[in-house]
Design a protein around this motif. Structure first.
Motif, PDB file in Angstrom:
ATOM      1  N   PRO A   1       3.910   3.807   5.327  1.00 49.47           N
ATOM      2  CA  PRO A   1       3.576   3.193   6.617  1.00 49.47           C
ATOM      3  C   PRO A   1       3.256   4.209   7.709  1.00 49.47           C
ATOM      4  O   PRO A   1       2.479   3.919   8.617  1.00 49.47           O
ATOM      5  CB  PRO A   1       4.811   2.366   6.973  1.00 49.47           C
ATOM      6  CG  PRO A   1       5.864   2.736   6.014  1.00 49.47           C
ATOM      7  CD  PRO A   1       5.237   3.447   4.865  1.00 49.47           C
TER       8      PRO A   1
ATOM      9  N   ALA B   1      -7.787  -1.617   7.391  1.00 49.33           N
ATOM     10  CA  ALA B   1      -6.536  -1.567   6.636  1.00 49.33           C
ATOM     11  C   ALA B   1      -6.812  -1.413   5.141  1.00 49.33           C
ATOM     12  O   ALA B   1      -6.142  -0.634   4.456  1.00 49.33           O
ATOM     13  CB  ALA B   1      -5.701  -2.820   6.896  1.00 49.33           C
TER      14      ALA B   1
ATOM     15  N   THR C   1      -3.659   6.799  10.092  1.00 45.34           N
ATOM     16  CA  THR C   1      -5.029   6.452   9.709  1.00 45.34           C
ATOM     17  C   THR C   1      -5.611   5.394  10.633  1.00 45.34           C
ATOM     18  O   THR C   1      -6.769   5.498  11.062  1.00 45.34           O
ATOM     19  CB  THR C   1      -5.059   5.966   8.245  1.00 45.34           C
ATOM     20  OG1 THR C   1      -4.576   7.009   7.409  1.00 45.34           O
ATOM     21  CG2 THR C   1      -6.455   5.578   7.814  1.00 45.34           C
TER      22      THR C   1
ATOM     23  N   ASP D   1       1.659   7.138   7.190  1.00 45.04           N
ATOM     24  CA  ASP D   1       0.271   7.524   6.925  1.00 45.04           C
ATOM     25  C   ASP D   1      -0.682   6.422   7.382  1.00 45.04           C
ATOM     26  O   ASP D   1      -1.744   6.688   7.926  1.00 45.04           O
ATOM     27  CB  ASP D   1       0.052   7.798   5.437  1.00 45.04           C
ATOM     28  CG  ASP D   1       0.724   9.067   4.961  1.00 45.04           C
ATOM     29  OD1 ASP D   1       1.033   9.943   5.808  1.00 45.04           O
ATOM     30  OD2 ASP D   1       0.944   9.185   3.738  1.00 45.04           O
ATOM     31  N   PHE D   2      -0.284   5.176   7.138  1.00 46.00           N
ATOM     32  CA  PHE D   2      -1.101   4.038   7.562  1.00 46.00           C
ATOM     33  C   PHE D   2      -1.272   4.042   9.081  1.00 46.00           C
ATOM     34  O   PHE D   2      -2.385   3.875   9.586  1.00 46.00           O
ATOM     35  CB  PHE D   2      -0.451   2.729   7.102  1.00 46.00           C
ATOM     36  CG  PHE D   2      -1.150   1.508   7.611  1.00 46.00           C
ATOM     37  CD1 PHE D   2      -2.372   1.123   7.092  1.00 46.00           C
ATOM     38  CD2 PHE D   2      -0.581   0.736   8.615  1.00 46.00           C
ATOM     39  CE1 PHE D   2      -3.019  -0.012   7.567  1.00 46.00           C
ATOM     40  CE2 PHE D   2      -1.215  -0.395   9.095  1.00 46.00           C
ATOM     41  CZ  PHE D   2      -2.443  -0.766   8.557  1.00 46.00           C
ATOM     42  N   THR D   3      -0.185   4.257   9.812  1.00 47.59           N
ATOM     43  CA  THR D   3      -0.251   4.292  11.273  1.00 47.59           C
ATOM     44  C   THR D   3      -1.190   5.387  11.747  1.00 47.59           C
ATOM     45  O   THR D   3      -2.048   5.160  12.611  1.00 47.59           O
ATOM     46  CB  THR D   3       1.150   4.494  11.875  1.00 47.59           C
ATOM     47  OG1 THR D   3       1.977   3.400  11.468  1.00 47.59           O
ATOM     48  CG2 THR D   3       1.105   4.557  13.392  1.00 47.59           C
TER      49      THR D   3
ATOM     50  N   ALA E   1      -7.811   1.998   4.451  1.00 47.36           N
ATOM     51  CA  ALA E   1      -6.655   2.891   4.540  1.00 47.36           C
ATOM     52  C   ALA E   1      -5.771   2.800   3.290  1.00 47.36           C
ATOM     53  O   ALA E   1      -4.746   3.464   3.207  1.00 47.36           O
ATOM     54  CB  ALA E   1      -5.832   2.562   5.792  1.00 47.36           C
TER      55      ALA E   1
ATOM     56  N   GLY F   1       0.821  -1.198   0.000  1.00 40.03           N
ATOM     57  CA  GLY F   1       0.000   0.000   0.000  1.00 40.03           C
ATOM     58  C   GLY F   1       0.849   1.239   0.000  1.00 40.03           C
ATOM     59  O   GLY F   1       1.867   1.305  -0.675  1.00 40.03           O
TER      60      GLY F   1
ATOM     61  N   TRP G   1      -4.459  -0.161   1.908  1.00 39.29           N
ATOM     62  CA  TRP G   1      -3.520  -1.283   1.870  1.00 39.29           C
ATOM     63  C   TRP G   1      -4.204  -2.524   1.341  1.00 39.29           C
ATOM     64  O   TRP G   1      -5.419  -2.680   1.432  1.00 39.29           O
ATOM     65  CB  TRP G   1      -2.939  -1.527   3.267  1.00 39.29           C
ATOM     66  CG  TRP G   1      -1.977  -0.448   3.630  1.00 39.29           C
ATOM     67  CD1 TRP G   1      -2.285   0.869   3.826  1.00 39.29           C
ATOM     68  CD2 TRP G   1      -0.585  -0.554   3.781  1.00 39.29           C
ATOM     69  NE1 TRP G   1      -1.142   1.574   4.101  1.00 39.29           N
ATOM     70  CE2 TRP G   1      -0.081   0.727   4.085  1.00 39.29           C
ATOM     71  CE3 TRP G   1       0.299  -1.612   3.709  1.00 39.29           C
ATOM     72  CZ2 TRP G   1       1.259   0.977   4.305  1.00 39.29           C
ATOM     73  CZ3 TRP G   1       1.646  -1.367   3.934  1.00 39.29           C
ATOM     74  CH2 TRP G   1       2.107  -0.089   4.224  1.00 39.29           C
TER      75      TRP G   1
END
Length: 75
Positions: free
Chosen positions: A23, A64, A29, A25-27, A67, A20, A69
């Protein structure tokens, strides 16, 4: 990033490689999603919990994906 799951005998039972965006930005989100979910009454239990215990695997997986991914095919 690679996630691995082991059984009680320390045998590898699953490997997942997410794909995706960034990481960080993922955290951010996922933390925002978790806070919103808790405020909306979506916490499954109380106390010191891991993410699956707190929200359930299906909800975490959906968050996820939302988000941005995805799960790469197993090798």
């Amino acid at each position: 990033m690679v996630a691995e799951a082991f059984d009680a005998s320390d045998r590898l039972v699953a490997t997942v490689t997410p794909s995706g965006g960034d990481p960080y930005d993922f955290t951010a989100t996922m933390l925002a999603w978790a806070a919103h979910t808790v405020l909306a009454g979506g916490l499954l239990d109380n106390g010191a919990l891991g993410p699956i215990e707190a929200f359930g695997l299906d909800a975490l997986y959906a968050a996820a994906v939302d988000a941005g991914w995805s799960r790469l095919p197993a090798r």
